[in-house]
Design a protein around this motif. Sequence first.
Motif, PDB file in Angstrom:
ATOM      1  N   ALA A 218       0.940  -1.191   0.181  1.00 46.88           N
ATOM      2  CA  ALA A 218      -0.064   0.035  -0.086  1.00 46.88           C
ATOM      3  C   ALA A 218       0.935   1.136  -0.053  1.00 46.88           C
ATOM      4  N   GLU A 219       1.824   1.254   0.931  1.00 44.44           N
ATOM      5  CA  GLU A 219       2.832   2.425   0.743  1.00 44.44           C
ATOM      6  C   GLU A 219       3.494   2.495  -0.433  1.00 44.44           C
ATOM      7  N   PHE A 220       3.933   1.569  -1.244  1.00 43.25           N
ATOM      8  CA  PHE A 220       4.924   1.465  -2.316  1.00 43.25           C
ATOM      9  C   PHE A 220       4.021   2.141  -3.312  1.00 43.25           C
ATOM     10  N   ILE A 221       2.699   1.606  -3.555  1.00 41.94           N
ATOM     11  CA  ILE A 221       1.855   2.244  -4.446  1.00 41.94           C
ATOM     12  C   ILE A 221       1.478   3.744  -4.101  1.00 41.94           C
ATOM     13  N   HIS A 222       1.180   3.906  -3.058  1.00 41.41           N
ATOM     14  CA  HIS A 222       0.847   5.447  -2.828  1.00 41.41           C
ATOM     15  C   HIS A 222       2.068   6.316  -3.047  1.00 41.41           C
ATOM     16  N   SER A 223       3.069   6.232  -2.518  1.00 45.18           N
ATOM     17  CA  SER A 223       4.125   7.217  -2.790  1.00 45.18           C
ATOM     18  C   SER A 223       4.424   6.987  -4.381  1.00 45.18           C
ATOM     19  N   GLY A 224       4.134   5.777  -4.962  1.00 49.04           N
ATOM     20  CA  GLY A 224       4.754   5.509  -6.142  1.00 49.04           C
ATOM     21  C   GLY A 224       3.978   6.037  -7.116  1.00 49.04           C
ATOM     22  N   LEU A 225       2.662   6.493  -6.891  1.00 49.53           N
ATOM     23  CA  LEU A 225       1.952   7.116  -8.013  1.00 49.53           C
ATOM     24  C   LEU A 225       2.266   8.564  -7.954  1.00 49.53           C
ATOM     25  N   PHE A 226       2.513   9.204  -7.091  1.00 48.43           N
ATOM     26  CA  PHE A 226       3.156  10.772  -7.124  1.00 48.43           C
ATOM     27  C   PHE A 226       4.268  10.666  -7.947  1.00 48.43           C
ATOM     28  N   PHE A 227       5.291   9.576  -7.502  1.00 47.75           N
ATOM     29  CA  PHE A 227       6.532   9.755  -8.186  1.00 47.75           C
ATOM     30  C   PHE A 227       6.322   9.481  -9.885  1.00 47.75           C
ATOM     31  N   THR A 228       5.466   8.550 -10.102  1.00 47.58           N
ATOM     32  CA  THR A 228       5.124   8.434 -11.498  1.00 47.58           C
ATOM     33  C   THR A 228       4.504   9.679 -12.167  1.00 47.58           C
ATOM     34  N   PHE A 229       3.650  10.527 -11.468  1.00 47.48           N
ATOM     35  CA  PHE A 229       3.199  11.639 -11.908  1.00 47.48           C
ATOM     36  C   PHE A 229       4.309  12.639 -12.429  1.00 47.48           C
ATOM     37  N   GLY A 230       5.431  12.590 -11.238  1.00 47.62           N
ATOM     38  CA  GLY A 230       6.076  13.337 -11.650  1.00 47.62           C
ATOM     39  C   GLY A 230       7.191  13.065 -12.917  1.00 47.62           C
ATOM     40  N   ILE A 231       7.151  11.890 -13.107  1.00 46.74           N
ATOM     41  CA  ILE A 231       8.004  11.621 -14.377  1.00 46.74           C
ATOM     42  C   ILE A 231       7.455  12.092 -15.522  1.00 46.74           C
ATOM     43  N   PHE A 232       5.926  11.972 -15.849  1.00 53.17           N
ATOM     44  CA  PHE A 232       5.120  12.543 -16.765  1.00 53.17           C
ATOM     45  C   PHE A 232       5.104  14.014 -16.751  1.00 53.17           C
ATOM     46  N   LEU A 233       5.135  14.605 -15.647  1.00 56.56           N
ATOM     47  CA  LEU A 233       5.305  15.952 -15.489  1.00 56.56           C
ATOM     48  C   LEU A 233       6.298  16.764 -16.349  1.00 56.56           C
ATOM     49  N   TYR A 234       7.550  15.938 -16.192  1.00 56.11           N
ATOM     50  CA  TYR A 234       8.787  16.491 -16.861  1.00 56.11           C
ATOM     51  C   TYR A 234       8.519  16.322 -18.322  1.00 56.11           C
ATOM     52  N   ARG A 235       7.791  15.206 -18.830  1.00 58.00           N
ATOM     53  CA  ARG A 235       7.603  14.986 -20.303  1.00 58.00           C
ATOM     54  C   ARG A 235       6.824  16.098 -20.576  1.00 58.00           C
ATOM     55  N   TYR A 236       5.847  16.475 -20.118  1.00 54.81           N
ATOM     56  CA  TYR A 236       4.861  17.477 -20.605  1.00 54.81           C
ATOM     57  C   TYR A 236       4.660  18.613 -19.706  1.00 54.81           C
ATOM     58  N   GLN A 237       6.161  19.150 -19.373  1.00 52.14           N
ATOM     59  CA  GLN A 237       6.340  20.231 -18.353  1.00 52.14           C
ATOM     60  C   GLN A 237       5.511  21.659 -18.755  1.00 52.14           C
ATOM     61  N   SER A 238       5.795  21.907 -20.209  1.00 54.08           N
ATOM     62  CA  SER A 238       5.194  23.107 -20.787  1.00 54.08           C
ATOM     63  C   SER A 238       3.637  23.292 -20.425  1.00 54.08           C
ATOM     64  N   GLU A 239       3.068  22.171 -20.853  1.00 48.98           N
ATOM     65  CA  GLU A 239       1.513  22.384 -20.862  1.00 48.98           C
ATOM     66  C   GLU A 239       1.102  22.368 -19.401  1.00 48.98           C
ATOM     67  N   ILE A 240       1.738  21.172 -18.809  1.00 48.39           N
ATOM     68  CA  ILE A 240       1.141  20.938 -17.493  1.00 48.39           C
ATOM     69  C   ILE A 240       1.394  21.979 -16.454  1.00 48.39           C
ATOM     70  N   LEU A 241       2.670  22.541 -16.416  1.00 41.71           N
ATOM     71  CA  LEU A 241       3.290  23.607 -15.384  1.00 41.71           C
ATOM     72  C   LEU A 241       2.608  25.031 -15.802  1.00 41.71           C
ATOM     73  N   GLU A 242       2.046  25.015 -17.026  1.00 45.03           N
ATOM     74  CA  GLU A 242       1.470  26.222 -17.417  1.00 45.03           C
ATOM     75  C   GLU A 242      -0.031  26.278 -16.793  1.00 45.03           C
ATOM     76  N   ASN A 243      -0.625  25.044 -16.856  1.00 45.90           N
ATOM     77  CA  ASN A 243      -1.968  24.821 -16.377  1.00 45.90           C
ATOM     78  C   ASN A 243      -1.990  24.971 -14.992  1.00 45.90           C
ATOM     79  N   PHE A 244      -0.874  24.407 -14.268  1.00 43.17           N
ATOM     80  CA  PHE A 244      -0.735  24.572 -12.632  1.00 43.17           C
ATOM     81  C   PHE A 244      -0.774  26.078 -12.132  1.00 43.17           C
ATOM     82  N   THR A 245      -0.022  26.794 -12.927  1.00 39.97           N
ATOM     83  CA  THR A 245       0.326  28.225 -12.773  1.00 39.97           C
ATOM     84  C   THR A 245      -1.024  28.824 -12.809  1.00 39.97           C
ATOM     85  N   ARG A 246      -1.695  28.640 -13.833  1.00 37.30           N
ATOM     86  CA  ARG A 246      -3.107  29.452 -14.169  1.00 37.30           C
ATOM     87  C   ARG A 246      -4.185  29.137 -13.200  1.00 37.30           C
ATOM     88  N   LYS A 247      -4.154  27.777 -12.691  1.00 36.85           N
ATOM     89  CA  LYS A 247      -5.414  27.176 -11.955  1.00 36.85           C
ATOM     90  C   LYS A 247      -4.714  27.245 -10.725  1.00 36.85           C
TER      91      LYS A 247
END
Length: 400
Positions: A218-247
Amino acid sequence: MNTNQRLHSLDNLRAIMMWLGIVVHVSVNYMESPAPTPWRDSQTSLLADLLIVFIHAFRMPVFFILAGFFVAMLVARRGIAAMLQQRVRKLVWPFMLFWPVLFIGMALLMAVYAHLNAYGTIGVDFSLIPQIPGRAKVSLLHLWFIYYLFLYCLVYALLLRLSVTVPLGWQEGFARSWKILGMNWWGILLLSLPLAVAGGFYRNGMVIPLGSFLPDIAEFIHSGLFFTFGIFLYRYQSEILENFTRKSWLYLIAGLPVFVLFLKLSKSFGSAESTGYGMQWAMAYLYNGVSWLWSFALIGLFLRYLPGRNRVLTYMADSSYWVYLVHMLGTMGFGILLYHSPFAAIGRMICNILLTTVFCLLSYHLLIRHRFMGRFLNGGTKKTTAGPDAGAIHPSQGAQ
């Protein structure tokens, strides 16, 4: 916003999250809720409980998102092999060096704290240390973060190696699904589902790592999901970070009623034994919804309001690995010294936070920063921008 500004923003965010670890671990000493930890003061305050629940909602999720982001950046810049080599240097060797020392030091402080609770006097009696249910006597302590982070890096490297056998179209589709989840409000509803399933096995739906050397699923899945999101956040950082900033403010405000509802349910219902899995699942779903909302909000707010290099926050970020490693010695040690002070719980909390902060930063400045240990932990302190090493730190709690 250029790349350097984004990295400065994330490093600034990391610095604040690290300092909040001191606040959380000081608060553990003074919480009112029942807990088996031996480092408990005679004075308690509901404020300590609220701070723990509040900060825990976003602190570690933010750390793992940032960790995934910087690990993905390291792979993109240097390759898989270089990433693993750097992770061994940044995570494995510090763990092997500091864990034995911290285990002995914290065990001694626990024994003193337990003696204070039992007899009101300073003494050492290891037999008074209560056994925490579900936690092994030999645990990872708060170093569970870097332990899990290295495991995630190994899994990530393995998946990257295996991905060459997966059709490119499938890979692109899977990656875009994470982008879609991060760009739309309903993505948070879906991202919270697996976390709710994992959190349903914990009191009030909050996943509190027990620090076992054998990773908990349970702990491995829990933290791992946030880690995985960070991986794809880097890949699409221009769009996602702009979205985070705006919202960013929208995410922040949206999390408030969800958090209040979670608090109401937590107050109305007891532990998992008396509540049942259904209610635990509901509370876990709400709490993890807050985690995603406020993690996105914090990333966006720092991108918007702290985009550049800040001297104070840069210093805090440089010192964060050292602070992470030794801060529990401060929160417990100063808790012992303040045990018979004339202050009430809140006064002791404030003093402990200040004393631990000074202890960590002063020891870093005098003993670590310009010496071998500083280079060993983070390669020195002269940085012009946040780099891949930023993903190595963290944050917590023994931890949270």
